[in-house]
Enzyme design. Sequence first.
Site, PDB file in Angstrom:
ATOM      1  N   GLU A 150     -10.046  -2.445   5.516  1.00 47.79           N
ATOM      2  CA  GLU A 150     -10.751  -2.296   6.780  1.00 47.79           C
ATOM      3  C   GLU A 150     -11.932  -3.265   6.874  1.00 47.79           C
ATOM      4  OE1 GLU A 150      -9.641  -0.509   9.123  1.00 47.79           O
ATOM      5  OE2 GLU A 150      -8.350   1.021   8.228  1.00 47.79           O
ATOM      6  N   HIS A 168      -7.556  -5.439  10.365  1.00 51.16           N
ATOM      7  CA  HIS A 168      -7.295  -5.088   8.971  1.00 51.16           C
ATOM      8  C   HIS A 168      -5.953  -5.638   8.505  1.00 51.16           C
ATOM      9  CE1 HIS A 168      -5.267  -1.245  10.526  1.00 51.16           C
ATOM     10  NE2 HIS A 168      -4.367  -1.741   9.702  1.00 51.16           N
ATOM     11  N   ASN A 213      -8.044  -3.823  14.587  1.00 54.91           N
ATOM     12  CA  ASN A 213      -9.403  -4.203  14.195  1.00 54.91           C
ATOM     13  C   ASN A 213      -9.410  -5.334  13.168  1.00 54.91           C
ATOM     14  OD1 ASN A 213      -8.503  -2.898  11.914  1.00 54.91           O
ATOM     15  ND2 ASN A 213     -10.143  -1.383  11.836  1.00 54.91           N
ATOM     16  N   ASP A 222       0.815  -1.211   0.000  1.00 49.59           N
ATOM     17  CA  ASP A 222       0.000   0.000   0.000  1.00 49.59           C
ATOM     18  C   ASP A 222       0.850   1.264   0.000  1.00 49.59           C
ATOM     19  OD1 ASP A 222       0.928  -0.258   2.652  1.00 49.59           O
ATOM     20  OD2 ASP A 222      -0.977  -1.082   3.332  1.00 49.59           O
TER      21      ASP A 222
END
Length: 262
Positions: free
Chosen positions: A136, A131, A129, A63
């Site tokens: 997400e 990800h 979380n 990314d």
Amino acid sequence: MNILVVKTPEELAEAGYKLIEEVVKTKENPTLGMATGSSPLGIYAEMRKNKLDTSRVTTVNLDEYVNLPHEDKNSYHYFMQEQLFDHLPFKQTYVPNGMASDLEEECKRYEGILAANPVDLQILGIGENGHIGFNEPGTPFNSPTNIVELTESTRQANLRFFEKEEDVPTHAITMGIGSIMKAKQILLVAMGSKKAEAVKELLQGAYSEACPATVLQRHPNVTVIADQEALSLCSEAIADEHRQVFTISDLLSDSRVGETAN
């Protein structure tokens, strides 16, 4: 799924490095999928220290932030130069271009790069979380490389790298979950109690887009290297549900390591 439990960041770095070294030495022209952030820092330090021969290695990064110049110290272009590309001679390196004038076209271009350079080993961290990359909760499991809006929790987690909150980018380009799952082998690293809930979901939770990392439950060749704190919420039966290995030698003796996964 293989689980290697380590005691220290140094042990994690050494184990991760050994897995990368095995792929680099056994593949003719290997492609490594690279991650950023704090999770892989020790592994990259081991690559530098051991002067790993990367002359045949192509890298593709997970990314990059949108609208952050490559020379910005918080860009992932800059991160990779500082950690690896300025130190080791790679055959070819690719990082998404978050400064592209047409970001949709950039995503398509990057998917083409991934198609031309199938990933032999993808390195992943895991968010609090769940990800992976910047994918997400709620991201479709078949998603390709795409533009994402960063959640407030992810921006807060990355705030430590920036001077002030408004400097943290709001969007990024990320390999999609579908793109990540095409890797022949995946290495996920996790350290510390802050990752415990996410690791529990990865290993014991339901296969669900509500926790992106659970997609790895369906991948045929995943290794998780984690410390006791990251595994602290997992049940005692976790070793029975997955293949727990105790040394990197045990892991490398697995006949699946380095093989092409379907």
